[in-house]
Design an enzyme around this catalytic site. Sequence first.
Site, short mmCIF file in Angstrom:
data_model
loop_
_atom_site.label_atom_id
_atom_site.label_comp_id
_atom_site.label_asym_id
_atom_site.label_seq_id
_atom_site.Cartn_x
_atom_site.Cartn_y
_atom_site.Cartn_z
N LYS A 25 22.01 1.54 60.47
CA LYS A 25 20.99 1.17 61.46
C LYS A 25 20.68 2.36 62.37
O LYS A 25 19.53 2.64 62.68
CB LYS A 25 21.46 -0.04 62.29
CG LYS A 25 21.49 -1.34 61.48
CD LYS A 25 22.20 -2.48 62.19
CE LYS A 25 22.32 -3.68 61.26
NZ LYS A 25 23.08 -4.80 61.84
N GLN A 49 26.90 -5.97 66.98
CA GLN A 49 27.21 -6.19 65.57
C GLN A 49 28.21 -7.34 65.41
O GLN A 49 29.24 -7.37 66.07
CB GLN A 49 27.78 -4.89 64.96
CG GLN A 49 28.05 -4.97 63.47
CD GLN A 49 26.79 -5.14 62.63
OE1 GLN A 49 25.76 -4.54 62.90
NE2 GLN A 49 26.86 -5.99 61.62
N ASP A 57 17.77 -8.44 67.87
CA ASP A 57 18.19 -9.20 66.69
C ASP A 57 17.51 -10.57 66.61
O ASP A 57 17.56 -11.25 65.59
CB ASP A 57 19.71 -9.40 66.71
CG ASP A 57 20.42 -8.47 65.75
OD1 ASP A 57 19.78 -8.06 64.75
OD2 ASP A 57 21.60 -8.16 65.99
#
Length: 288
Positions: free
Chosen positions: A54, A98, A121
């Site tokens: 990412k 994460q 997200d």
Amino acid sequence: MAAKLIDGKALAQQVRDRLAIDSASVLAKTGVKPGLATILVGDDPASHVYVKNKQKACELAGIYVDDHKLPASTTQAELLALIEKKNADSKIHGILVQLPLPKQIDSRVVLEAVSPNKDADGFHPYNFGRLVEGHPVFEACTPKGVMKMIESTGVAIEGKRAVVLGRSNIVGKPLALMLLQRNATVTICHSKTKDLPAVCREAELLLVAIGKAKFVTADMVREGAVVIDVGTNKLPDGKLCGDVDFEPVSQKAGWISPVPGGVGPMTIAMLLDNTVESAMRNAGMKRG
Ligand code: NAP
């Protein structure tokens, strides 16, 4: 292979190229690049690889990365304090925590602590609720990427029969809502669905996210369907494989996405897209 390939890698590259231009416009207007804070707790090797990928993609798209790696012993209070700091940091437009988190930390509490305005997200209940209402702000990255992949085929979504396999909060449910928003007629299937193959055979758009290698076989697929495979499964030989039995299904489908090289790269591209969109919104800029 009869089906046309939906190349997620190539599509993601196109998205990144456009984002690099948008990022440069944000920098020119505001003096700061779009910024993503990445927060990784613990030493799960797979999570380290995901975060690294990412971050690399961010750099290619002109996004500033604010990297935070915390030890596995981090307490929930410590993590919340860091998130609070990033919520208040004007150089940060998106925050990625994460998952999974170590077991002493409640993921729900943590995801709800991320400001809904920096929820790159798209997991915050506020943003989920906005999607349910039909007025999304930040959309979850994987389903957003799947929608872009369907769009790339040129097949109209409106009026189509869509079947979503899987009802998780991060893929199946938001994807079903996005399809509904685009006027598809949507069926959501799960582990208790009766006669699943017959339901799948009705699908003009078949979107699969269950986490079972090669589960969808050719007899479950309608001739000419668009089939998108979200599944990521590791085979005993270490190779990655999707939820769809790719070779036989590609003889029957009209369009199909591979694993790897399908939804995975698009999920990352949509994280970047949400970050840049956030920075542009902040700067009062409209996307071209
Ligand atoms: P999840 O939370 O484990 O949910 C799986 C869903 O599949 C559940 O709704 C479950 O039904 C359903 N299911 C399981 N077995 C089934 C069966 N035999 N028939 C019908 N439905 C069944 O999974 P997830 O997080 O959505 O992820 C799904 C897959 O996508 C995984 O392989 C994951 O690694 C992958 N993934 C990939 C990306 C990417 O970027 N490429 C991102 C996210 C996820 P119940 O609700 O009834 O249990």
